[in-house]
Design an enzyme around this catalytic site. Structure first.
Site, mmCIF file in Angstrom:
data_model
loop_
_atom_site.group_PDB
_atom_site.id
_atom_site.type_symbol
_atom_site.label_atom_id
_atom_site.label_comp_id
_atom_site.label_asym_id
_atom_site.label_seq_id
_atom_site.Cartn_x
_atom_site.Cartn_y
_atom_site.Cartn_z
ATOM 1 N N ARG A 181 0.858 -1.296 -0.135
ATOM 2 C CA ARG A 181 0.109 0.032 -0.066
ATOM 3 C C ARG A 181 0.905 1.301 -0.267
ATOM 4 O O ARG A 181 0.536 2.092 -0.658
ATOM 5 C CB ARG A 181 -1.099 0.149 1.257
ATOM 6 C CG ARG A 181 -1.812 -1.262 1.282
ATOM 7 C CD ARG A 181 -3.070 -0.912 0.234
ATOM 8 N NE ARG A 181 -3.708 -2.490 -0.319
ATOM 9 C CZ ARG A 181 -4.216 -2.742 -1.058
ATOM 10 N NH1 ARG A 181 -4.697 -1.487 -1.948
ATOM 11 N NH2 ARG A 181 -5.044 -3.633 -1.559
ATOM 12 N N TYR A 224 0.953 -1.828 -5.477
ATOM 13 C CA TYR A 224 -0.363 -1.534 -5.953
ATOM 14 C C TYR A 224 -0.528 -0.012 -6.276
ATOM 15 O O TYR A 224 -1.387 0.373 -7.000
ATOM 16 C CB TYR A 224 -1.444 -1.985 -4.777
ATOM 17 C CG TYR A 224 -1.512 -3.312 -4.806
ATOM 18 C CD1 TYR A 224 -1.681 -4.454 -5.998
ATOM 19 C CD2 TYR A 224 -1.733 -3.887 -3.718
ATOM 20 C CE1 TYR A 224 -1.464 -5.459 -5.805
ATOM 21 C CE2 TYR A 224 -2.145 -5.160 -3.319
ATOM 22 C CZ TYR A 224 -2.189 -6.023 -4.645
ATOM 23 O OH TYR A 224 -2.377 -7.499 -4.413
ATOM 24 N N GLU A 232 0.362 -7.850 -15.588
ATOM 25 C CA GLU A 232 -0.654 -9.107 -14.973
ATOM 26 C C GLU A 232 -2.222 -9.000 -15.764
ATOM 27 O O GLU A 232 -2.660 -7.805 -15.835
ATOM 28 C CB GLU A 232 -0.717 -8.883 -13.528
ATOM 29 C CG GLU A 232 -1.557 -9.871 -12.597
ATOM 30 C CD GLU A 232 -1.492 -9.788 -11.164
ATOM 31 O OE1 GLU A 232 -0.562 -9.020 -10.707
ATOM 32 O OE2 GLU A 232 -2.366 -10.358 -10.549
ATOM 33 N N HIS A 266 -8.265 -13.408 -11.548
ATOM 34 C CA HIS A 266 -8.748 -12.112 -12.402
ATOM 35 C C HIS A 266 -9.121 -12.491 -13.945
ATOM 36 O O HIS A 266 -10.255 -12.155 -14.156
ATOM 37 C CB HIS A 266 -7.160 -11.467 -12.697
ATOM 38 C CG HIS A 266 -6.663 -10.919 -11.340
ATOM 39 N ND1 HIS A 266 -5.424 -10.226 -11.478
ATOM 40 C CD2 HIS A 266 -7.135 -10.970 -9.990
ATOM 41 C CE1 HIS A 266 -5.085 -9.823 -10.310
ATOM 42 N NE2 HIS A 266 -6.182 -10.345 -9.264
ATOM 43 N N HIS A 322 -0.304 -16.594 -11.475
ATOM 44 C CA HIS A 322 -1.057 -16.308 -10.059
ATOM 45 C C HIS A 322 -1.966 -17.219 -9.925
ATOM 46 O O HIS A 322 -3.088 -17.127 -10.597
ATOM 47 C CB HIS A 322 -1.324 -14.850 -9.868
ATOM 48 C CG HIS A 322 -0.344 -13.937 -9.902
ATOM 49 N ND1 HIS A 322 -0.465 -12.510 -9.674
ATOM 50 C CD2 HIS A 322 1.066 -14.121 -9.399
ATOM 51 C CE1 HIS A 322 0.827 -12.000 -9.460
ATOM 52 N NE2 HIS A 322 1.620 -13.008 -9.265
ATOM 53 N N HIS A 347 -10.062 -13.060 -4.353
ATOM 54 C CA HIS A 347 -9.207 -14.378 -4.188
ATOM 55 C C HIS A 347 -9.772 -15.459 -3.626
ATOM 56 O O HIS A 347 -10.365 -15.002 -2.179
ATOM 57 C CB HIS A 347 -7.749 -14.587 -3.971
ATOM 58 C CG HIS A 347 -6.863 -13.343 -4.989
ATOM 59 N ND1 HIS A 347 -5.744 -13.259 -4.869
ATOM 60 C CD2 HIS A 347 -7.466 -12.491 -6.127
ATOM 61 C CE1 HIS A 347 -5.222 -12.233 -6.056
ATOM 62 N NE2 HIS A 347 -6.424 -11.908 -6.407
ATOM 63 N N GLU A 388 -1.950 -16.672 -4.407
ATOM 64 C CA GLU A 388 -2.222 -15.658 -3.698
ATOM 65 C C GLU A 388 -3.595 -15.838 -3.054
ATOM 66 O O GLU A 388 -4.366 -14.915 -3.013
ATOM 67 C CB GLU A 388 -2.368 -14.508 -4.777
ATOM 68 C CG GLU A 388 -1.010 -14.258 -5.455
ATOM 69 C CD GLU A 388 -1.262 -13.127 -6.368
ATOM 70 O OE1 GLU A 388 -2.160 -13.113 -7.322
ATOM 71 O OE2 GLU A 388 -0.347 -11.961 -6.517
HETATM 72 ZN ZN ZN Z 1 -6.142 -10.158 -7.313
HETATM 73 FE FE FE Z 2 -2.471 -11.596 -9.032
HETATM 74 FE FE FE Z 3 -1.296 -8.721 -8.587
#
Ligand code: ZN
Ligand code: FE
Ligand code: FE
Length: 278
Positions: A37, A70, A142, A179, A211, A226, A256
């Site tokens: 963050r 992020y 990603e 995702h 991921h 997730h 994750e």
């Molecule tokens: Zn995610």
């Molecule tokens: Fe991811």
């Molecule tokens: Fe990610």
């Protein structure tokens, strides 16, 4: 064969992550280069990095998949936010050279009302500023869920970014199963179809990491929540088919999933059990 591991904290240094993953039974891992963050990065210690490199070689680990912050938004509307993102990316890639030849993935960005096309152009422009011929890290975009104004929820958008990057040899994709499912791709019902589509639009040779997450929500929900393997909408059989798909062989798979250490150890064991049956 794939490599399997999870996200670890870099708080105790680089080599410590390698030791932890060995104890977890895995042979790859991911870590946030900065507090996810906040923006601060940890002081890079070359000696510690060298010790990790030796461990990775000795233990036959697959590539590491470091994760950018992020807060890095290379296509933000605010020029200062974009400049901060570029600065983080540049510094992260410099530190990555302590571990030559590994992977660094990041979220392409959120265009926040400027439109996907403008977002794509800004992201590519940023990459063109930081990717040098000397760098050895492969930078992965990603696949995103399509939450808000996220860029990169379709294979076509990722392809458009890649097409505009000059040093394409340094670009790949990190395929996040949660995702991609949330973005609408039917990994549970038609995995072959999704991977064929990826191959046609981007090329499977660019798919360098996975991921590996189940999803709390239905396909196409664009939510990005997730779930543990087998506890979500994708389900255990679908996750197993992904792990065993020949088109994904050789890639690092990073969990994750919402787990504590014991949960990760169990999921790593489960995936290795599937692989043992290959
Ligand atoms: Zn995610
Ligand atoms: Fe991811
Ligand atoms: Fe990610």
């Amino acid at each position: 064969m794939i490599y399997i591991g999870c996200h670890l904290s870099v708080a105790n240094g680089y080599e410590a992550m390698g030791r932890t993953m060995l104890a977890f039974g895995g042979n790859t891992f991911a870590y946030f280069t900065r507090n996810p963050r906040g923006g601060r990065s940890r002081e890079a210690d070359p000696e510690d990095a060298g010790a990790l490199n030796a461990l990775l070689r000795r233990e036959g680990f697959g590539p590491l998949v470091a994760h950018g912050s992020y807060t890095m938004n290379l296509c933000a509307a605010n020029p200062q936010t974009r400049a901060n993102g570029l600065d983080m990316l540049e510094k992260d890639l410099a530190v990555m050279e302590l571990f030559p030849g590994n992977l660094y993935n990041f979220h392409p960005g959120a265009h926040v009302g400027q439109g996907a096309e403008a977002g794509v152009a800004l992201i590519a422009e940023a990459l063109n500023r930081v990717l040098t011929p000397e760098g050895s890290t492969t930078v992965l975009l990603e696949t995103m869920a399509g939450k808000g104004s996220e860029v990169g929820a379709s294979f076509e958008e990722l392809r458009e970014i890649i097409d505009r990057v000059e040093r394409r040899e340094r670009i790949g994709v990190c395929f996040d199963t949660c995702h991609t499912w949330d973005a609408g791709y039917d990994l549970a019902g038609d995995l072959d179809g999704v991977l064929t589509r990826f191959d046609r639009v981007i090329g499977l040779d660019r798919l360098r990491a996975v991921h590996f997450n189940d999803s709390k929500n239905e396909r196409g929900s664009r939510k990005d929540r997730h779930e543990k393997l087998g506890r979500g909408a994708l389900g255990l059989e679908a996750m197993k088919r992904v792990a065993l798909h020949p088109a994904l062989a050789g890639r690092p798979f990073i969990l994750e999933t919402p787990n504590d250490d014991a949960g990760y150890i169990e999921e790593i064991r489960l995936v290795r059990e599937w692989l043992g049956g290959e």
